[in-house]
Write an enzyme that holds these catalytic residues in place. Sequence first.
Site, PDB file in Angstrom:
ATOM      1  N   TYR A  39      13.633  26.103  29.878  1.00 32.29           N
ATOM      2  CA  TYR A  39      13.469  25.122  30.929  1.00 32.29           C
ATOM      3  C   TYR A  39      12.314  25.378  31.780  1.00 32.29           C
ATOM      4  O   TYR A  39      12.216  25.429  33.156  1.00 32.29           O
ATOM      5  CB  TYR A  39      14.839  25.163  32.014  1.00 32.29           C
ATOM      6  CG  TYR A  39      15.261  23.734  32.539  1.00 32.29           C
ATOM      7  CD1 TYR A  39      15.742  22.871  31.727  1.00 32.29           C
ATOM      8  CD2 TYR A  39      14.821  23.707  33.901  1.00 32.29           C
ATOM      9  CE1 TYR A  39      16.103  21.601  32.396  1.00 32.29           C
ATOM     10  CE2 TYR A  39      15.231  22.452  34.361  1.00 32.29           C
ATOM     11  CZ  TYR A  39      15.718  21.250  33.648  1.00 32.29           C
ATOM     12  OH  TYR A  39      16.140  20.070  34.030  1.00 32.29           O
ATOM     13  N   LEU A  40      11.154  25.058  30.863  1.00 32.81           N
ATOM     14  CA  LEU A  40       9.897  25.321  31.469  1.00 32.81           C
ATOM     15  C   LEU A  40       9.229  24.532  32.597  1.00 32.81           C
ATOM     16  O   LEU A  40       9.627  23.305  32.771  1.00 32.81           O
ATOM     17  CB  LEU A  40       8.933  25.403  30.318  1.00 32.81           C
ATOM     18  CG  LEU A  40       9.321  26.194  29.013  1.00 32.81           C
ATOM     19  CD1 LEU A  40       8.015  25.903  27.976  1.00 32.81           C
ATOM     20  CD2 LEU A  40       9.462  27.572  29.477  1.00 32.81           C
ATOM     21  N   HIS A  44       5.642  28.556  34.163  1.00 28.96           N
ATOM     22  CA  HIS A  44       5.590  29.055  32.807  1.00 28.96           C
ATOM     23  C   HIS A  44       4.416  28.727  32.145  1.00 28.96           C
ATOM     24  O   HIS A  44       3.675  29.571  31.376  1.00 28.96           O
ATOM     25  CB  HIS A  44       6.653  28.659  31.882  1.00 28.96           C
ATOM     26  CG  HIS A  44       8.182  28.836  32.363  1.00 28.96           C
ATOM     27  ND1 HIS A  44       9.065  28.206  33.006  1.00 28.96           N
ATOM     28  CD2 HIS A  44       8.837  30.308  32.359  1.00 28.96           C
ATOM     29  CE1 HIS A  44      10.059  28.673  33.350  1.00 28.96           C
ATOM     30  NE2 HIS A  44      10.037  29.821  32.967  1.00 28.96           N
ATOM     31  N   GLN A  68      21.501  39.666  30.584  1.00 28.89           N
ATOM     32  CA  GLN A  68      20.936  39.805  31.858  1.00 28.89           C
ATOM     33  C   GLN A  68      21.844  39.085  32.885  1.00 28.89           C
ATOM     34  O   GLN A  68      21.515  39.112  34.436  1.00 28.89           O
ATOM     35  CB  GLN A  68      19.463  39.699  32.036  1.00 28.89           C
ATOM     36  CG  GLN A  68      19.239  38.327  31.985  1.00 28.89           C
ATOM     37  CD  GLN A  68      17.366  38.056  31.726  1.00 28.89           C
ATOM     38  OE1 GLN A  68      16.852  38.333  30.811  1.00 28.89           O
ATOM     39  NE2 GLN A  68      16.951  37.470  32.633  1.00 28.89           N
ATOM     40  N   GLY A 154       5.401  36.692  35.314  1.00 27.64           N
ATOM     41  CA  GLY A 154       5.014  36.006  36.749  1.00 27.64           C
ATOM     42  C   GLY A 154       5.319  37.135  38.015  1.00 27.64           C
ATOM     43  O   GLY A 154       6.232  37.636  37.589  1.00 27.64           O
ATOM     44  N   GLN A 155       4.512  37.156  39.020  1.00 32.67           N
ATOM     45  CA  GLN A 155       4.949  37.700  39.977  1.00 32.67           C
ATOM     46  C   GLN A 155       6.063  37.171  40.730  1.00 32.67           C
ATOM     47  O   GLN A 155       6.702  38.108  41.517  1.00 32.67           O
ATOM     48  CB  GLN A 155       3.713  37.873  40.952  1.00 32.67           C
ATOM     49  CG  GLN A 155       3.590  39.068  41.942  1.00 32.67           C
ATOM     50  CD  GLN A 155       3.216  38.489  43.515  1.00 32.67           C
ATOM     51  OE1 GLN A 155       1.756  38.278  43.270  1.00 32.67           O
ATOM     52  NE2 GLN A 155       3.728  38.637  44.332  1.00 32.67           N
ATOM     53  N   ASP A 157       8.793  37.419  39.791  1.00 31.98           N
ATOM     54  CA  ASP A 157       9.913  38.033  39.478  1.00 31.98           C
ATOM     55  C   ASP A 157       9.346  39.553  39.586  1.00 31.98           C
ATOM     56  O   ASP A 157       9.238  40.481  38.470  1.00 31.98           O
ATOM     57  CB  ASP A 157      10.676  38.062  38.027  1.00 31.98           C
ATOM     58  CG  ASP A 157      11.213  36.725  38.183  1.00 31.98           C
ATOM     59  OD1 ASP A 157      12.400  36.551  38.763  1.00 31.98           O
ATOM     60  OD2 ASP A 157      10.564  35.646  37.574  1.00 31.98           O
TER      61      ASP A 157
HETATM   62  P1  AMP Z   1      12.274  32.907  33.343  1.00 37.39           P
HETATM   63  O1  AMP Z   1      12.308  31.874  32.150  1.00 37.39           O
HETATM   64  O2  AMP Z   1      12.638  32.460  34.656  1.00 37.39           O
HETATM   65  O3  AMP Z   1      12.967  34.235  32.903  1.00 37.39           O
HETATM   66  O4  AMP Z   1      10.589  33.196  33.511  1.00 37.39           O
HETATM   67  C1  AMP Z   1       9.897  33.683  32.460  1.00 37.39           C
HETATM   68  C2  AMP Z   1       8.621  34.073  32.932  1.00 37.39           C
HETATM   69  O5  AMP Z   1       7.938  33.126  33.808  1.00 37.39           O
HETATM   70  C3  AMP Z   1       8.845  35.342  34.031  1.00 37.39           C
HETATM   71  O6  AMP Z   1       7.685  36.128  33.571  1.00 37.39           O
HETATM   72  C4  AMP Z   1       8.814  34.901  35.186  1.00 37.39           C
HETATM   73  O7  AMP Z   1       8.143  35.568  36.523  1.00 37.39           O
HETATM   74  C5  AMP Z   1       7.532  33.647  35.290  1.00 37.39           C
HETATM   75  N1  AMP Z   1       7.851  32.792  36.367  1.00 37.39           N
HETATM   76  C6  AMP Z   1       9.049  32.252  36.554  1.00 37.39           C
HETATM   77  N2  AMP Z   1       8.721  31.145  37.597  1.00 37.39           N
HETATM   78  C7  AMP Z   1       7.400  31.525  37.905  1.00 37.39           C
HETATM   79  C8  AMP Z   1       6.419  30.855  38.927  1.00 37.39           C
HETATM   80  N3  AMP Z   1       6.828  30.048  39.877  1.00 37.39           N
HETATM   81  N4  AMP Z   1       5.041  31.348  38.696  1.00 37.39           N
HETATM   82  C9  AMP Z   1       4.732  31.973  38.000  1.00 37.39           C
HETATM   83  N5  AMP Z   1       5.445  32.538  36.830  1.00 37.39           N
HETATM   84  C10 AMP Z   1       6.855  32.359  37.021  1.00 37.39           C
END
Ligand code: AMP
Length: 296
Positions: A39-40, A44, A68, A154-155, A157
Amino acid sequence: MKNEHPLVVVCATITEMHAQIAQARSTGKSVGCVPTMGYLHEGHASLIRVAAQNHPFVVVSIFVNPTQFGPSEDFERYPRDLERDMQIASEAGATHVFLPSVQEMYPDEVRSTIHIDGITDVLEGASRPTHFDGVATVVARLFQAMLPDEAYFGQKDLQQTLVIRKLVATSTDDAVRSTKVTVLPTVREEDGLAKSSRNVYLNDVDRRDATAIYDALCSARDQIVAGCSSRATIELLMKVMLQRVDRLEIDYAVAVEAESLRLDSDTLPAHVALCIAARLGGTRLIDNMLVERPTT
Ligand code: AMP
C-alpha cells in the site's frame, strides 16, 4: 502472476530472488532493498528513489507480515493494492519486487523467532509486546532472501530502525550482518501529517484532527531549541496540545534519549527523540521528531 509492469521483475520465491541476485552480482551490480508491507505511498517512494540512485538492482519487498501484528490488530484489514504498488515501485526506480507468500517466509518447519533486547520493551514495544520480535524475525528473513548491500528504512518508524540496527550489529548470519542500514527522513502531507498506509482508515474529521500530532511535535521541538531542558515541561506541552482534540486518545507522548529511547532524569539529553502514539477513531498513529538540544 502476470507481470503488467515489464520493467519490474516479480519474484515470489526465495529461490527466484537468489537467482536474480546471482545474475546481477555476476555483472558487478550492487543490491539495494526496501522492505515494505505494501500500500505504497510517497514515503516508500522516497526510499526507493534513493536506493535507485545508489544501486542498479533495487528490490522492494511487499509482505504484510502476520507475526508483527497482535491478535486484536489490523492484519486482516491492512490495506492492499498490488497493482498500484507495482506502478509506484516501478516509477520510483525499483528493478524487482519480492512478493513472498506467508508460507514462503514462514515454512511450517521454521519456528524460530529473533528477540532483540533492551530497546524493545519501551514505547511501541510496551504497547505491542510481540511486535518487534515479528519485525526482527521478518527483516532477518527478508535480508536472507534479498541479500542486499544496503537496506533503506524510514525514520517514521524510529524504534524499528533502532531494532534493525541492533539486529544487524548482533547477528551471526552473514546476509544480515553485512547489510548496511540507511535511514531516511519522514515524508509528510502538506499539513505535516506523516504519510502512512494506515492514513486510509481516517475519515475526514479524523484526518483534520490528526495534524495535532505534528503540531505537538513542532511546538515541543521549538521549546527545546529555545532552551527548555525539562523533560516534564516538554511532555506536558505535547499532552496539552494533543488534548485539544477531544477524540484523540494518547498512548504516549514522551521526550527520550534518541538512541536508548529512555530517560531517567528530568534534564533532556543532547539528542532528544520526541515520540507520540495516539488513537483517532480507532486508528493508531505514530510519529516522532529528533531534536538536538542547543549546547549554549
Ligand atoms: P511499512 O510499509 O509501513 O512497513 O513501511 C515500510 C518502510 O517505509 C519502513 O521503513 C517505514 O519506516 C518507511 N516509511 C513509512 N512511512 C514513511 C514516511 N512517511 N516517510 C518515510 N518513510 C516511511
